[in-house]
Design a protein around this motif. Structure first.
Motif, short mmCIF file in Angstrom:
data_model
loop_
_atom_site.label_atom_id
_atom_site.label_comp_id
_atom_site.label_asym_id
_atom_site.label_seq_id
_atom_site.Cartn_x
_atom_site.Cartn_y
_atom_site.Cartn_z
N LYS A 109 45.97 36.31 42.83
CA LYS A 109 46.24 35.29 41.82
C LYS A 109 45.26 35.34 40.65
CE LYS A 109 48.39 32.01 45.02
NZ LYS A 109 48.31 30.64 45.59
N ALA A 110 44.19 36.05 40.79
CA ALA A 110 43.18 36.11 39.71
C ALA A 110 43.76 36.85 38.50
CB ALA A 110 41.93 36.83 40.20
N THR A 111 43.35 36.43 37.33
CA THR A 111 43.77 37.09 36.09
C THR A 111 42.55 37.42 35.25
OG1 THR A 111 43.97 35.04 34.81
CG2 THR A 111 45.92 35.75 36.08
N THR A 112 42.70 38.40 34.40
CA THR A 112 41.60 38.74 33.51
C THR A 112 41.32 37.61 32.53
OG1 THR A 112 43.19 39.95 32.13
CG2 THR A 112 41.85 41.25 33.68
N ASN A 113 42.36 36.85 32.16
CA ASN A 113 42.13 35.70 31.29
C ASN A 113 41.24 34.66 31.97
OD1 ASN A 113 43.61 36.74 29.19
ND2 ASN A 113 45.47 35.58 29.64
N ALA A 114 41.49 34.41 33.24
CA ALA A 114 40.67 33.44 33.97
C ALA A 114 39.23 33.94 34.09
CB ALA A 114 41.26 33.19 35.35
N ILE A 115 39.08 35.22 34.32
CA ILE A 115 37.73 35.80 34.43
C ILE A 115 37.01 35.69 33.10
CG2 ILE A 115 36.44 37.93 34.83
CD1 ILE A 115 38.73 38.70 36.82
N ALA A 116 37.71 35.98 32.02
CA ALA A 116 37.10 35.87 30.69
C ALA A 116 36.66 34.43 30.42
CB ALA A 116 38.08 36.34 29.62
N ARG A 117 37.51 33.45 30.78
CA ARG A 117 37.13 32.05 30.60
C ARG A 117 35.89 31.71 31.41
NH1 ARG A 117 42.71 31.15 30.92
NH2 ARG A 117 42.52 30.49 33.11
N GLN A 118 35.86 32.17 32.65
CA GLN A 118 34.70 31.91 33.50
C GLN A 118 33.43 32.49 32.90
OE1 GLN A 118 34.51 30.11 36.36
NE2 GLN A 118 32.33 30.55 36.63
N ALA A 119 33.56 33.65 32.28
CA ALA A 119 32.41 34.32 31.68
C ALA A 119 32.06 33.76 30.30
CB ALA A 119 32.67 35.82 31.56
N GLY A 120 32.97 32.96 29.72
CA GLY A 120 32.74 32.41 28.39
C GLY A 120 32.90 33.42 27.28
N VAL A 121 33.81 34.38 27.49
CA VAL A 121 34.05 35.40 26.46
C VAL A 121 35.55 35.49 26.21
CG1 VAL A 121 32.01 36.71 27.19
CG2 VAL A 121 34.26 37.32 28.11
N SER A 122 35.94 36.22 25.20
CA SER A 122 37.35 36.43 24.92
C SER A 122 37.90 37.53 25.81
CB SER A 122 37.54 36.83 23.45
OG SER A 122 36.99 38.13 23.24
N PRO A 123 39.22 37.53 26.07
CA PRO A 123 39.81 38.64 26.83
C PRO A 123 39.53 39.99 26.18
CG PRO A 123 41.35 36.82 26.71
CD PRO A 123 40.21 36.46 25.80
N GLY A 124 39.50 40.02 24.85
CA GLY A 124 39.22 41.27 24.16
C GLY A 124 37.85 41.82 24.51
N THR A 125 36.88 40.93 24.65
CA THR A 125 35.54 41.37 25.05
C THR A 125 35.57 41.95 26.45
OG1 THR A 125 34.44 39.73 23.64
CG2 THR A 125 33.18 40.60 25.49
N LEU A 126 36.30 41.29 27.35
CA LEU A 126 36.39 41.80 28.73
C LEU A 126 36.97 43.21 28.73
CD1 LEU A 126 37.67 39.89 31.84
CD2 LEU A 126 38.59 42.14 31.31
N TYR A 127 38.04 43.43 27.92
CA TYR A 127 38.71 44.73 27.94
C TYR A 127 37.86 45.84 27.31
CZ TYR A 127 42.94 42.46 29.58
OH TYR A 127 43.85 41.76 30.33
N GLN A 128 36.81 45.47 26.62
CA GLN A 128 35.88 46.50 26.13
C GLN A 128 35.13 47.16 27.28
OE1 GLN A 128 33.23 44.95 23.14
NE2 GLN A 128 34.89 43.99 21.98
N PHE A 129 35.05 46.45 28.41
CA PHE A 129 34.26 46.94 29.53
C PHE A 129 35.10 47.31 30.75
CE2 PHE A 129 31.48 44.29 26.98
CZ PHE A 129 30.33 45.06 26.89
N PHE A 130 36.21 46.62 30.95
CA PHE A 130 37.04 46.85 32.14
C PHE A 130 38.51 46.87 31.75
CE2 PHE A 130 33.20 44.69 33.66
CZ PHE A 130 32.76 45.60 34.62
#
Length: 203
Positions: A32-53
């Motif tokens: 059920k986890a999503t990258t959007n939820a992870i980005a919110r938890q980290a306090g960053v944008s999804p775009g920032t997350l996709y720069q790394f993963f």
């Protein structure tokens, strides 16, 4: 910005993202986890997350590798047959503290890797490492009690591991100010159990 500083900042961001992923995976499960939820938890944008993963599987894979590395280091520190002849309370303390520490430093990892929805290729190596604890305990006990029959050794290692596992959740969830009391209780429980071997073998 020079390259070393850029690399250091990128490394810190990766750690931040993986810490957030560990929280989200543990709370919602991998499926059920999503990258959007992870980005919110980290306090960053999804775009920032996709720069790394590239996706959540890549994040789970990175978490699995990090956890395995830390577990391996904890096992090597905790289960050194060279310490087998220490006084029993000191030996037990040296075994349990690294294992407590690795669980305190990785909250949620046990829930994540023990869940049934994580892809087996990611969870199987970590489960194998967790299950190897009994064997590592057995090696230390064999060094301390070389004349102990194999079946008694195997049973004792399994029971000792279960005693540790039974109290680990309480230790990890207890406020830091009270944690030492529970670690002491765990030590005493294991020493009390293993004292029967001292009596039977004359160690």
């Amino acid at each position: 910005m020079d390259e070393p500083r850029r690399q250091a900042r990128g490394q810190r961001r990766m750690v931040q993202l993986l810490d957030a992923a560990a929280v989200v995976f543990a709370e919602t499960g991998y499926a059920k986890a999503t990258t959007n939820a992870i980005a919110r938890q980290a306090g960053v944008s999804p775009g920032t997350l996709y720069q790394f993963f590239a996706n959540k599987e890549a994040m789970a894979e990175a978490l699995a590798e990090r956890y395995r590395s830390e577990l391996t280091a904890a096992h090597d520190k905790a289960f050194d047959p060279g310490t087998a002849r220490l006084p029993l309370p000191e030996l037990v303390d040296r075994m349990i503290r690294p294992m407590v520490e690795v669980n305190l430093e990785n909250p949620g990892f046990k829930a994540l890797f023990g869940s049934g929805d994580l892809p087996d290729k990611l969870s199987a190596p970590t489960r194998a490492l967790q299950q190897a604890v009994t064997g590592r305990v057995s090696n230390v006990l064999a060094a301390r009690y070389p004349d102990l029959p194999a079946d008694r050794l195997e049973t004792t290692a399994a029971v000792a591991t279960q005693i540790f596992a039974a109290l680990l959740g309480t230790i990890v969830s207890t406020p830091a100010a009270q944690r030492e009391r529970w670690i002491t209780e765990l030590n005493q429980a294991l020493v009390g159990y293993l004292t029967t071997l001292e009596q039977d073998t004359g160690a």
